[in-house]
Design a protein around this motif. Structure first.
Motif, PDB file in Angstrom:
ATOM      1  N   GLY A   1     -25.902  48.144  29.926  1.00 18.56           N
ATOM      2  CA  GLY A   1     -24.890  47.981  28.896  1.00 18.56           C
ATOM      3  C   GLY A   1     -24.367  49.322  28.276  1.00 18.56           C
ATOM      4  O   GLY A   1     -24.652  50.330  28.666  1.00 18.56           O
ATOM      5  N   GLY A   2     -23.076  49.047  27.581  1.00 13.27           N
ATOM      6  CA  GLY A   2     -22.764  50.201  26.720  1.00 13.27           C
ATOM      7  C   GLY A   2     -23.734  50.753  25.970  1.00 13.27           C
ATOM      8  O   GLY A   2     -24.621  49.992  25.295  1.00 13.27           O
ATOM      9  N   THR A   3     -23.542  52.095  25.749  1.00 11.88           N
ATOM     10  CA  THR A   3     -24.456  52.849  24.964  1.00 11.88           C
ATOM     11  C   THR A   3     -24.263  52.387  23.504  1.00 11.88           C
ATOM     12  O   THR A   3     -25.225  52.214  22.557  1.00 11.88           O
ATOM     13  N   SER A   4     -22.887  52.165  23.118  1.00 12.80           N
ATOM     14  CA  SER A   4     -22.820  51.715  21.735  1.00 12.80           C
ATOM     15  C   SER A   4     -23.340  50.445  21.423  1.00 12.80           C
ATOM     16  O   SER A   4     -24.002  50.431  20.233  1.00 12.80           O
ATOM     17  N   THR A   5     -23.301  49.541  22.378  1.00 10.30           N
ATOM     18  CA  THR A   5     -23.919  48.418  22.232  1.00 10.30           C
ATOM     19  C   THR A   5     -25.340  48.372  22.006  1.00 10.30           C
ATOM     20  O   THR A   5     -25.866  47.784  21.245  1.00 10.30           O
ATOM     21  N   ALA A   6     -26.018  49.126  22.796  1.00 13.68           N
ATOM     22  CA  ALA A   6     -27.459  49.071  22.921  1.00 13.68           C
ATOM     23  C   ALA A   6     -27.818  49.640  21.709  1.00 13.68           C
ATOM     24  O   ALA A   6     -28.864  49.371  20.974  1.00 13.68           O
ATOM     25  N   VAL A   7     -27.066  50.705  21.198  1.00 11.71           N
ATOM     26  CA  VAL A   7     -27.565  51.467  19.783  1.00 11.71           C
ATOM     27  C   VAL A   7     -27.504  50.586  18.596  1.00 11.71           C
ATOM     28  O   VAL A   7     -28.307  50.364  17.889  1.00 11.71           O
ATOM     29  N   ASP A   8     -26.326  49.700  18.829  1.00 10.88           N
ATOM     30  CA  ASP A   8     -25.999  48.752  17.557  1.00 10.88           C
ATOM     31  C   ASP A   8     -27.191  47.666  17.490  1.00 10.88           C
ATOM     32  O   ASP A   8     -27.813  47.199  16.594  1.00 10.88           O
ATOM     33  N   ASN A   9     -27.519  47.345  18.700  1.00  2.07           N
ATOM     34  CA  ASN A   9     -28.669  46.089  18.923  1.00  2.07           C
ATOM     35  C   ASN A   9     -29.927  46.870  18.439  1.00  2.07           C
ATOM     36  O   ASN A   9     -30.825  46.186  17.647  1.00  2.07           O
TER      37      ASN A   9
END
Length: 328
Positions: A49-57
């Motif tokens: 997935g996108g890096t930003s989505t993974a970091v947010d999760n």
């Protein structure tokens, strides 16, 4: 949670009752496991997935743990980072046992517990597939990839000079691009370890091995958090997919048996039986009724065969079989 010791009863379909499955060939099982794992690895790599989505999760998981006082990753990671005598062995455990214990148990079941092998193998495959679903739905940045301000240190990168791995988790040095760095939720390290521990406890014959089945998943849970590869909730999710795989093993096995029974029945009905083949064969001998010697003809009144004596009505002369008439 138990794995059945005896084979599951096979259902019948279209009047066909299947015999118990024979022992699988080792090469067929190896091809199945390797094929599923290869497909899983490819899908896992494509599911980034996108890096930003993974970091947010990842940050959301960390906030939940802090709110529930479940944040054991920070103290463990500081211990592993500051104490090489703990951190280096932990890195070796993380990078090796995952790929040694699980396949070793599969081989042991195949050789020593063939009656339980099929259920154990199906359970493991379902665990792996459920883990893939989690990677696709919830891409998660592991603690080691968060910004330094969050207080985590990647021990695998710190001690990479001692092992074969680089800075990309347990991937061999130079092969980091072949792994999905954001496949953290759930932790399959923990899931496979729990699967192994349960089977060791259930089927081991010695107390030592049974207790190793208890210790092994606990050690792996501590290791994945101390090396900053997983959150505590990743480990909890790993236990969840183990439970989910156990619940699905029975239905999936029975569905496979029904499909096998239906396919066998259709295959048998599509082929003529040996009796039908012999009957319809042009070379099959014809069934003929016994030949009638007289051809269906009858002798006329007063007609006699050559040498046959005639019967008189006035005297007791004999008939053709020389038996006195009075004796008849």
């Amino acid at each position: 949670m138990e794995i059945a010791r005896m084979p599951l009863p096979l259902p019948s379909s279209a009047g066909v009752t299947l015999k118990p499955r024979p022992r699988s060939r080792w090469w067929a099982e190896l091809m199945l496991v390797l094929g599923v794992y290869a497909a899983y690895s490819v899908c896992r790599l494509m599911a980034q997935g996108g890096t930003s989505t993974a970091v947010d999760n990842g940050l959301a998981i960390l906030r939940i743990e802090k709110a529930l006082f479940l944040n054991a990753e920070h103290p463990l990671n500081r211990l592993f980072t500051s104490t090489p005598a703990i951190g280096i062995p932990a890195d070796f455990l993380y990078a090796s046992l995952h790929y040694l214990v699980t396949p070793g148990l599969l081989v042991w079941f195949f050789l020593r517990r063939p009656d339980a092998f099929r259920a154990a193998r199906t359970w493991l495959l379902l665990i792996t597939l459920l883990g893939l679903v989690g990677f696709v739905l919830v891409p998660t940045c592991p603690p080691r990839l968060l910004e330094a301000g969050h207080g985590f240190v990647d021990t695998m990168a710190q001690y990479s000079s001692y092992g074969w791995w680089g800075g990309d988790a347990s991937a061999p040095r130079g092969m980091g691009a072949l792994t999905n760095q954001y496949a953290a939720m759930p932790s399959l390290h923990v899931a496979w370890a729990v699967w192994s521990g349960l089977l060791m406890w259930r089927h081991a014959r010695t107390p030592l091995v049974r207790w190793l089945g208890v210790i092994y998943p606990l050690v792996i849970t501590v290791v994945v958090m101390g090396t900053a590869n997983h959150y505590f909730l990743d480990a909890v999710a790993g236990v969840g997919v183990v439970v989910g795989g156990a619940l699905l093993t029975g239905p999936v096995t029975r569905a496979a048996d029904r499909i096998r029974a239906t396919a066998t029945a259709r295959f048998r009905t599509s082929r003529p039986s040996p009796t039908e083949s012999a009957t319809s064969s042009p070379t099959a001998p014809e069934t003929r009724s016994p030949a009638i010697v007289s051809g269906g003809c009858e002798t006329s009144a007063g007609e006699r065969f050559p040498g046959q004596r005639t019967r008189t009505s006035t005297t007791g002369t004999t008939s053709a079989d020389d038996t006195p008439a009075t004796a008849r």
